[in-house]
Design an enzyme around this catalytic site. Structure first.
Site, PDB file in Angstrom:
ATOM      1  N   ASP A 166      -0.983  -6.062   0.038  1.00  0.00           N
ATOM      2  CA  ASP A 166      -1.452  -5.404   1.254  1.00  0.00           C
ATOM      3  C   ASP A 166      -2.954  -5.186   1.203  1.00  0.00           C
ATOM      4  O   ASP A 166      -3.479  -4.653   0.212  1.00  0.00           O
ATOM      5  CB  ASP A 166      -0.805  -4.013   1.391  1.00  0.00           C
ATOM      6  N   LYS A 171      -1.476  -9.387   3.053  1.00  0.00           N
ATOM      7  CA  LYS A 171      -0.801  -8.937   4.271  1.00  0.00           C
ATOM      8  C   LYS A 171      -1.698  -7.937   4.992  1.00  0.00           C
ATOM      9  O   LYS A 171      -2.310  -7.083   4.356  1.00  0.00           O
ATOM     10  CB  LYS A 171       0.553  -8.295   3.927  1.00  0.00           C
ATOM     11  N   ASP A 175       0.835  -1.204   0.000  1.00  0.00           N
ATOM     12  CA  ASP A 175       0.000   0.000   0.000  1.00  0.00           C
ATOM     13  C   ASP A 175       0.873   1.258   0.000  1.00  0.00           C
ATOM     14  O   ASP A 175       0.358   2.376  -0.081  1.00  0.00           O
ATOM     15  CB  ASP A 175      -0.999  -0.006   1.167  1.00  0.00           C
ATOM     16  N   SER A 176       2.202   1.072   0.042  1.00  0.00           N
ATOM     17  CA  SER A 176       3.128   2.190  -0.181  1.00  0.00           C
ATOM     18  C   SER A 176       2.942   2.745  -1.599  1.00  0.00           C
ATOM     19  O   SER A 176       3.444   3.822  -1.912  1.00  0.00           O
ATOM     20  CB  SER A 176       4.578   1.754   0.038  1.00  0.00           C
ATOM     21  N   GLU A 213       8.647  -4.017  10.929  1.00  0.00           N
ATOM     22  CA  GLU A 213       9.109  -2.732  10.409  1.00  0.00           C
ATOM     23  C   GLU A 213       9.649  -1.844  11.527  1.00  0.00           C
ATOM     24  O   GLU A 213       8.962  -1.586  12.525  1.00  0.00           O
ATOM     25  CB  GLU A 213       7.948  -2.026   9.681  1.00  0.00           C
ATOM     26  N   GLU A 253      -1.879  -5.393   8.646  1.00  0.00           N
ATOM     27  CA  GLU A 253      -1.110  -4.778   9.723  1.00  0.00           C
ATOM     28  C   GLU A 253      -1.815  -4.983  11.065  1.00  0.00           C
ATOM     29  O   GLU A 253      -2.990  -4.664  11.191  1.00  0.00           O
ATOM     30  CB  GLU A 253      -0.949  -3.266   9.475  1.00  0.00           C
TER      31      GLU A 253
END
Ligand SMILES: Nc1nc2c(c(=O)[nH]1)N[C@@H](CNc1ccc(C(=O)N[C@@H](CCC(=O)O)C(=O)O)cc1)CN2
Ligand SMILES: CC(C)(CO)C(=O)C(=O)O
Ligand SMILES: [Mg+2]
Length: 272
Positions: free
Chosen positions: A91, A121, A52-53, A190, A123
């Site tokens: 993501d 993925k 999602d970056s 991270e 978070e």
């Protein structure tokens, strides 16, 4: 010669766990489009993350929060068309899984169905336990993401190192063990102290992939555009640059502008 494509042995979630057991480090990079993904896959990277970056790198947003599920699916489907070998992780974007476990599963299913990716993925730790369970129950492999979780940036306010306090460190280890117990196939850590990351990697048998988490984990991930030097204003200490493409591209493009202005381009051999 036939036109048959070269056969690659695909990376699977199982081969990653085997790599950890064998002590072979895992390489992971992001990609958001077909052309870049083709280069990354052809270079032998084990895991491609459609991160999602993309919200920052592709769309120019300040944070990862604005990118939508539809946009993630567009990026992921482009990447899927490019790859022969790498395992593709996508993501789940902010807002597509936090409301409730059913919504989380629906979002994960859309990614799998509409993009053809291999895994997702999410978070977070214990707060998203039920969502992870549901997704895993549907047969969708899940990668965890702990430590600095960019989708909750406004809860913290900064991108500083996470889990420096004893209590946060203990919670992070607990969360990692929980993700393993649930059946996640790997975890991204991270921006946490290297010592803590090492401890986590030793506490679980699934691979720990670090970004700003030191060398004593099972693999490394970076954002592609950072490591090739396109995002030249992003300079955290965990980043190693392998190219200076921002400068190289600027020079090349300036040369093109000059050549057009001076009518050097196109020349006779470039004309019909
Ligand atoms: N392109 C790019 N975009 C990204 C990420 C990336 O990987 N690269 N990863 C996610 C954001 N994660 C981070 C992790 C660390 C830092 C960071 O370290 N920032 C400061 C330091 C901040 C501080 O100490 O307060 C710096 O030095 O640049 C910033 C965003 C999403 N967007
Ligand atoms: C690489 C990483 C872990 C950085 O936050 C990521 O999740 C992304 O690129 O979206
Ligand atoms: Mg991400």
């Amino acid at each position: 010669m036939s036109t048959a494509k070269k056969e690659y042995k695909r990376v699977t979630v199982k081969s990653l766990v085997d790599m950890k057991a064998a002590g072979e480090k895992i390489s992971m990079l992001t990609a958001y489009d077909y052309t870049m993904a083709k280069i990354v896959d052809g270079s032998g990277v084990d895991v491609i993350l459609v991160g999602d970056s993309a919200s920052n790198v592709m769309a120019g947003h300040e944070t990862t929060l604005p990118i939508t599920l539809d946009q993630m699916i567009y990026h992921a489907s482009s990447v899927v068309r490019a790859i022969y070998r790498a395992l593709i992780v996508v993501d789940l974007p902010f807002g597509s899984y936090q409301s409730d476990p059913k919504e989380a599963l629906r979002s994960a299913i859309r990614i799998m169905k509409e993009s053809g990716a291999h895994s997702v993925k999410l978070e977070g730790g214990k707060e998203i336990k039920e969502s992870i369970k549901r997704i895993l129950n549907a047969g969708i492999p899940v990668m965890g993401h702990l430590g600095l979780t960019p989708q909750s940036i406004y809860k913290f306010g900064t991108y500083t190192v996470r889990a420096k306090e004893e209590q946060e460190a203990e919670q992070l280890i607990e969360d990692a063990k929980m993700l393993e117990r649930l059946g996640c196939f790997a975890i991204v850590l991270e921006k946490i102290p290297a010592k803590l990351a090492k401890q986590v990697a030793e506490s679980v048998s699934i691979p720990i992939i670090g970004i700003g988490a030191g060398p004593e984990v099972d693999g490394q991930v970076l954002v592609l555009h950072d490591m090739i030097g396109m995002t030249h204003e992003f300079n955290p200490r965990f980043l190693r640059r392998y190219l200076s493409l921002y400068e190289d591209m600027t020079n090349a493009i300036s040369k093109y502008v000059d050549d057009v202005k001076s009518q050097d381009f196109p020349n006779e051999s470039e004309s019909y």
